[in-house]
Design an enzyme around this catalytic site. Sequence first.
Site, short mmCIF file in Angstrom:
data_model
loop_
_atom_site.label_atom_id
_atom_site.label_comp_id
_atom_site.label_asym_id
_atom_site.label_seq_id
_atom_site.Cartn_x
_atom_site.Cartn_y
_atom_site.Cartn_z
CD GLU A 198 -3.18 -1.22 2.82
OE1 GLU A 198 -4.05 -1.98 2.05
OE2 GLU A 198 -2.59 -1.65 3.53
CB CYS A 212 2.90 7.98 2.99
SG CYS A 212 3.45 6.34 4.62
CB CYS A 248 7.89 -4.93 8.47
SG CYS A 248 8.90 -4.56 9.16
CB CYS A 306 6.62 -3.02 16.37
SG CYS A 306 8.17 -2.82 15.49
CB CYS A 345 3.70 -2.04 13.59
SG CYS A 345 3.46 -1.43 11.78
CB CYS A 399 1.34 5.95 11.35
SG CYS A 399 1.42 7.52 10.92
N1 SAH Z 1 10.00 0.47 9.15
C1 SAH Z 1 9.76 1.97 9.82
C2 SAH Z 1 8.77 2.72 8.66
C3 SAH Z 1 7.04 2.93 8.82
S1 SAH Z 1 6.46 2.52 10.05
C4 SAH Z 1 9.59 2.42 10.88
O1 SAH Z 1 8.61 1.36 11.85
O2 SAH Z 1 10.19 3.75 11.03
C5 SAH Z 1 5.83 4.54 10.07
C6 SAH Z 1 5.72 4.86 11.04
O3 SAH Z 1 4.61 4.76 11.85
C7 SAH Z 1 6.83 4.45 11.94
O4 SAH Z 1 6.64 5.55 13.58
C8 SAH Z 1 5.90 3.76 13.27
O5 SAH Z 1 6.45 3.40 14.74
C9 SAH Z 1 4.69 4.24 13.25
N2 SAH Z 1 3.24 3.10 13.62
C10 SAH Z 1 4.11 1.65 13.30
N3 SAH Z 1 2.85 0.94 14.53
C11 SAH Z 1 1.71 2.42 14.52
C12 SAH Z 1 0.06 2.75 15.37
N4 SAH Z 1 -0.68 2.02 15.07
N5 SAH Z 1 0.31 3.33 15.33
C13 SAH Z 1 0.38 4.37 15.31
N6 SAH Z 1 1.89 4.87 14.81
C14 SAH Z 1 2.19 3.20 14.20
FE1 SF4 Z 2 8.30 -2.65 10.27
FE2 SF4 Z 2 5.19 -1.94 11.89
FE3 SF4 Z 2 8.05 -1.79 13.35
FE4 SF4 Z 2 8.13 -0.33 10.82
S1 SF4 Z 2 6.88 0.20 12.97
S2 SF4 Z 2 9.83 -1.08 11.79
S3 SF4 Z 2 6.91 -1.50 9.86
S4 SF4 Z 2 6.67 -3.54 11.96
#
Ligand code: SAH
Ligand code: SF4
Length: 311
Positions: free
Chosen positions: A52, A72, A79, A83, A86, A300
């Site tokens: 996406e 974006c 990934c 995390c 996410c 995000c």
């Molecule tokens: N992998 C990279 C970039 C993609 S994620 C990273 O982790 O930085 C982009 C942003 O979205 C990151 O700051 C991430 O922590 C945030 N993000 C992930 N899950 C989220 C959620 N459920 N609510 C708000 N922000 C989130």
């Molecule tokens: Fe991967 Fe989501 Fe963690 Fe970014 S926030 S590193 S996209 S798992």
Amino acid sequence: MTDLSKSLREDLAAKATLSTFKLHTKQVSQDGTTKYLWELNPDVTGQTAQVESVLIPMAIDEEGEPGHYTACLSTQAGCRMKCTFCATGVPKFQRNLTTAEIVSQILFMEQDSGTRFTNVVIMGMGEPMDNYDYTQKAMRILHDPEGFNLGRRRMTVSTSGLIEHMNKFIKDDWPVSLAVSLHSADPEIRSQLMPINRSNPLDQLRKTMKDFTYKRRLPITLEYILLKDVNDSPEDARKLAAYCKDLLCKVNLIRYNPVPTLPYDSPSEERVMAFREDLKNRGLRVFLRERKGVDIAAACGQLGFKNDKST
Ligand code: SAH
Ligand code: SF4
């Protein structure tokens, strides 16, 4: 192209492709944010994947028209970082996107929407440092005057903080600004949220970030998702402020965007504001990221989560 020999045409058909992917679904949010779901071409093993990208109108001018647009982009289908907050990390990792697939997201969105992007954020699906070479090349194409001519302050790469890759990124001098997903300055809490913290500890991460700011003379952005009762207390704010001492940085607070099946909540607005005020009073530069596209799961951390409100 019958003017080419049959054998050359066969060779080309086997080795080259003229399209990177096709549009599967497009959804438009009430706030104008548009989410595109792309169907990638099959890889050498014949496996397809979906990713996406999001078009974000950033400001409204006097006529009520959006002022400029941010793209974006995703760098991976899935990934590996996993995390715990996410959506992208939930399904099985599929593959890295190629340089062409990263750049095509902008081309295709511009073509579909008739708009021109002035800003790019690598904050879609995937960890850009885990797809280092292809993402670097894509950034150079977007930066090149003969490419998209986007300045380094107009492109931001967000990383979860893979230290070794970040050190290389600094040496290679990617033409971009840097954002780091911190989410906690407490090692225990950060490891719970981001398993990569165990092999990429906070003190070393801080040293690498300092290197970046010395070399570039640019502040780094620290992203901090506020999660109810996990990292939103005054003690968490104190730890964050202590971590930021002597680091040229600004803090970007992000309201947690809900992902069904994940065990987190967003704090109340009152608590979000109190956390922001607390950081400000401790002398930090703090911004609160505006929520965009949450009704179509385009905000995000929501990418990769399917819903059915497609247009
Ligand atoms: N992998 C990279 C970039 C993609 S994620 C990273 O982790 O930085 C982009 C942003 O979205 C990151 O700051 C991430 O922590 C945030 N993000 C992930 N899950 C989220 C959620 N459920 N609510 C708000 N922000 C989130
Ligand atoms: Fe991967 Fe989501 Fe963690 Fe970014 S926030 S590193 S996209 S798992």
